[in-house]
Design an enzyme around this catalytic site. Structure first.
Site, PDB file in Angstrom:
ATOM      1  CB  CYS A 152     -68.943  41.992 -27.006  1.00  0.00           C
ATOM      2  SG  CYS A 152     -68.973  42.647 -28.669  1.00  0.00           S
TER       3      CYS A 152
ATOM      4  CB  CYS B 266     -78.661  72.883   8.517  1.00  0.00           C
ATOM      5  SG  CYS B 266     -78.405  71.336   9.426  1.00  0.00           S
TER       6      CYS B 266
ATOM      7  CB  CYS C 262     -80.231  68.054   6.818  1.00  0.00           C
ATOM      8  SG  CYS C 262     -80.797  68.791   8.362  1.00  0.00           S
TER       9      CYS C 262
ATOM     10  CG  ASP D 233     -84.729  12.888   4.103  1.00  0.00           C
ATOM     11  OD1 ASP D 233     -84.159  12.036   4.787  1.00  0.00           O
ATOM     12  OD2 ASP D 233     -85.503  13.745   4.578  1.00  0.00           O
TER      13      ASP D 233
END
Length: 838
Positions: A18, A83, A86, A509
């Site tokens: 699958c 409205c 909006c 380092d």
């Protein structure tokens, strides 16, 4: 969509084939660069070649392949809409949130209905998007409750219900068949007995097992087959023998179909439970975060939901409370338990100016902390993201298993058909094989040829288990990455886990890795005609513009002595050599012999002093002004407490060590002698680190590079495994394959031990998964496996793989110098130098 990577929760996967088909489907979507589908976590990690891929296209591709993407729907009450324009603004803002599939904003009800992919988009994202448009999400308590429902628990409850109901219907079948097989009792008569077997089997197969049938048939419709196809064929053929019994000379094995499905559903339940344990890491991390925060706003202390905290908020954290989000301590002193981030049990003292990690616990005093990171930028969010990325990646060894599973199911179906034909066309030889196995109580050579052919074919179909192959690697990777996070080891990819165990050389380092990265001034030497304070004042004034730890240590020392420092002008940092600046109208140089010579100055008068300081592992910097050497300043960076022990442990494991530093050869050799380095690469400029790593790769093979993750990014990328080491929230996680949160080299040893332990589990799982299929399928072909036993064996193989992965938690990955007696050791990878020599 701007995301470079997205993780989709995929539903309907039952086996490795699958996962392979979903990968192919998603890879075909334009703009997709790479896809990894993880069967164990049920997630698809998709990387984009560009940012133009729509999540809807990805969801569509998954669905067209016969699977589904887990989506959720929330209803958000919106405040401030008046409205239709909006609603359009709010709808547009929510649609732009990555992970949103569909948005519908209703002005009449003042609510927004949002369909989204959980984990990609969240309620906090919706609130921010709406707020940016000038509106407000009013109350999300119900939505939050809906979103936070525990998916794993729901799956386990569903699997438990299906299992118990399946056995409720199967138990009468078992009693009926038991009486017939062992006592010859067919009650009340043959007709009712055989009809009863069929009737009790139907709800088990087509109600409780309908998902198995749906998945198996969906796979066939899309041109491939999966494990559910095998179970559907096996149980379907068994069921058909029921009606066939009334018309043909064949035994009624309908009840066997119910038993197969009941055992299959039992295996699914146990598997879901074990997978749930394996995926605990991310759930635990998510639970760590604070839910609310107390912040100061307009002089008032108020409590707000964590998603409403913004950068710059001053948070009040009392003893016993979690620090809500990452920040900097502004007032107060306290001890903070950072074990959730670092794995270190000892609390860390915090004072003004110190960084604080979100979700860590304040233990003693009151702290006022300024929020510096919120939401997805926090350290905890980055940790969760990194663990998810690791679990969504693949280990290289898994590629072989993926290739096998891609053709596994069709081959098994072919073997089943050949088995049936062999019994029909060659009954004599096949019957003699069955007679050879008659010592097994479930083998009955007296059954008819057609019955034996059907029984053998069904056994082949249900005993094959690609699921075990698919779960072998991801479950071990899930547990390993989760263990790493608990120990402060963040692993980005599965490849890093596989590679880390094989590294031949670890390159360090020096500054901030082997040493603490907090150097102090130890010596100030003045030339004739100058005093030590003048030398220190000139050097510190010039270094005021520097960000280098050595430069900051000189400034710190001068400030501690109360010297009047002058802001430098024309400051220039000369990489790997030092600094130049104008101080009080004088040109001041602070740096190496090379910097002095390049500016026409001879360091010879100080050579003997320089050599003596460098042999004591001190870094000496010459100071010059207006063409004359005025003195030198020596700085020493102390070793981390565990550096020597950790490097010795690496040698015990058979791993060589190398140190890269910008220090001169004499100073570098002195440090190397103390810690026991095998190779020293001195006077290497930052630009030269990549080249040195390349040389070591050519000479030794696999290389791990350990750096502070800030200025070592090119070398971290060049190495076969890049390991960033640091503390707090400033670790450059993106630059590395592995991040050690604690800032101790003990974490490096633990990471290598974890790599060995995880990979050992992966190899064990793959071995048992392959061995099981190779051993069991031939036994089924020759009729030695009863279909019910075959299904029990198949279910057990998947559960065994997941359970074995969970046993990884019992391995102690601590180095030998920190391991208490009586705990299980991580595997010893290689003999030590001494053992090799012997």
């Amino acid at each position: 969509m701007a995301s470079r990577q997205i993780i989709l929760p995929v539903q309907g996967m039952t086996c490795a084939s699958c996962a392979g088909h979903i990968e192919k489907a998603l890879s075909k979507v334009e703009g997709v660069a790479k896809v990894n589908v993880n069967l164990a976590t049920e997630r698809a990690t998709v990387e984009f070649a560009n940012g133009d891929v729509e999540i809807g296209d990805l969801v569509k591709a998954v669905r067209e392949a016969g699977y589904d993407v887990s989506v959720e729907k929330v209803v958000l009450p919106i405040g401030g809409m008046t409205c239709a324009s909006c609603t359009a603004h709010v709808e547009s803002a929510l649609s732009d949130v990555p992970g949103v599939i569909d948005v519908n904003v209703n002005l009449a009800t003042e609510k927004a209905s949002v369909t989204f992919v959980p984990g990609v988009a969240s309620l906090a994202d919706f609130k921010r998007a709406v707020a940016k448009t000038g509106y407000e999400v009013l109350d999300t308590a119900a939505a939050a409750e809906q979103q936070e429902e525990e998916e794993t628990e729901r799956k386990m409850r569903d699997a438990r219900f299906r299992m118990w109901m399946a056995w409720a219907f199967t138990a009468p079948i078992i009693l009926w068949m038991f009486a017939e097989m062992f006592f010859g009792i067919v009650w009340p008569n043959a007709t009712i007995y055989n009809l009863g077997l069929i009737l009790f089997t139907l709800p088990v197969l087509f109600w409780l097992g309908r998902r198995t049938y749906r998945s198996g048939l969906a796979a066939v419709r899309h041109g491939y087959a999966n494990m559910d196809t095998l179970i559907a064929l096996g149980t379907g053929v068994s069921l058909l023998t029921g009606p066939a019994y009334f018309f043909y000379p064949v035994a009624n094995y309908a009840g066997v179909g119910a038993m197969i499905m009941a055992f299959h559903l039992t295996g699914r339940f146990v598997e879901e439970t074990a997978k749930g344990r394996a995926s605990q890491a991310i759930r635990k991390l998510l639970e760590l975060g604070a839910k609310t925060a107390r912040v100061l706003r307009d002089g008032q202390e108020i409590e707000v939901p964590i998603e409403e905290v913004v950068v710059g908020d001053l948070m009040i954290v009392r003893p016993g409370e979690k620090i809500p989000t990452d920040g900097i301590v502004r007032e107060g002193e306290s001890a903070v338990d950072e074990s959730m981030a670092t794995g270190e049990s000892m609390p860390v003292n915090k004072r003004p100016g110190d960084e604080a990690i979100g979700a860590t616990v304040n233990q003693e005093g009151l702290l006022k902390i300024e929020a510096t990171r919120v939401g997805k930028d926090t350290f905890l969010s980055q940790v969760i993201k990194m663990v998810e990325e690791c679990q969504g990646s693949k280990v290289p060894i898994q590629e072989f298993a993926d290739k096998v599973t891609s053709f596994f199911v069709p081959v098994v179906i072919g073997i089943a058909l050949v088995t049936f034909l062999a019994w029909i066309l060659l009954p004599g030889p096949m019957s003699s094989l069955v007679e050879a196995g008659s010592f097994l109580p479930w083998v009955d050579p007296n059954l008819g040829v057609i019955t034996l052919a059907i029984v053998s074919m069904v056994a082949v179909l249900v005993i094959a288990c690609p699921c075990a192959l698919g779960l072998a690697t991801p479950t071990a990777l899930m547990v390993g990455s989760g263990m790493g996070a608990e120990h402060g080891i963040l692993i980005r990819t599965g490849e890093a886990i596989q590679t880390l165990k094989d590294v031949k050389v670890v390159v360090f380092d020096k500054t901030g890795t082997i040493t603490k990265g907090r150097p102090d001034v130890t010596d100030v030497v003045a030339a004739d005609g100058y005093d030590e304070q003048t030398v220190l004042r000139l050097a510190a004034s010039a270094e005021m513009g520097s960000e280098h730890p050595l430069g900051r240590s000189i400034v710190k020392r001068a400030e501690a002595e109360g010297l009047p420092l002058v802001e430098p002008s024309e400051f220039q940092a000369v990489r790997g050599k030092g600094v130049t600046a104008q101080v009080d109208g004088q040109r001041v140089l602070v740096g190496t012999r090379r910097l002095m010579r390049e500016n026409g100055l001879d360091p010879e008068p100080f050579e003997e002093t320089l050599r003596g300081l460098e042999e004591d592992a001190k870094t000496a910097m010459l100071v010059a002004t207006d063409g004359a050497l005025v003195g030198l300043i020596a700085v020493a960076d102390t070793l981390k407490e565990d550096s020597v022990a950790a490097i010795n442990e690496l040698h015990r494991m058979g791993i060589e060590t190398a140190m890269i530093t910008g220090d001169n050869q004499r100073t570098a050799n002195a440090i190397a002698r103390i810690v026991g380095m095998d190779h020293v690469l001195a006077e290497v400029l930052p630009d030269g680190k990549v080249e040195e790593v390349q040389k070591l790769q050519e000479r030794f093979g696999l290389i791990a590079f350990v750096g502070d993750g800030i200025n070592d990014a090119p070398a971290l990328k060049q190495a076969n495994v890049g390991i960033a080491i640091g503390t707090g929230t400033d670790i450059a996680i993106e630059a590395s394959d592995v991040t050690l949160v604690r800032g101790e080299l003990t974490g490096l040893v633990e990471a290598i031990n974890l790599s060995h332990a995880t990979f050992r589990k992966i190899k064990q799982n793959l071995f048992w998964a392959f061995f099981y299929n190779v051993a069991m399928i031939p036994l089924a072909v020759i009729g030695w496996m009863h279909p019910v036993l075959a299904e029990i064996a198949m279910a057990t193989s998947s559960v065994t793989v997941v359970t074995n992965a969970n046993r990884l938690r019992k391995v102690d990955i601590a180095p030998s110098y920190k391991r208490p007696s009586g705990t299980e050791e991580a595997p010893k990878p290689l003999p030590s130098h001494a053992e090799v020599a012997a």
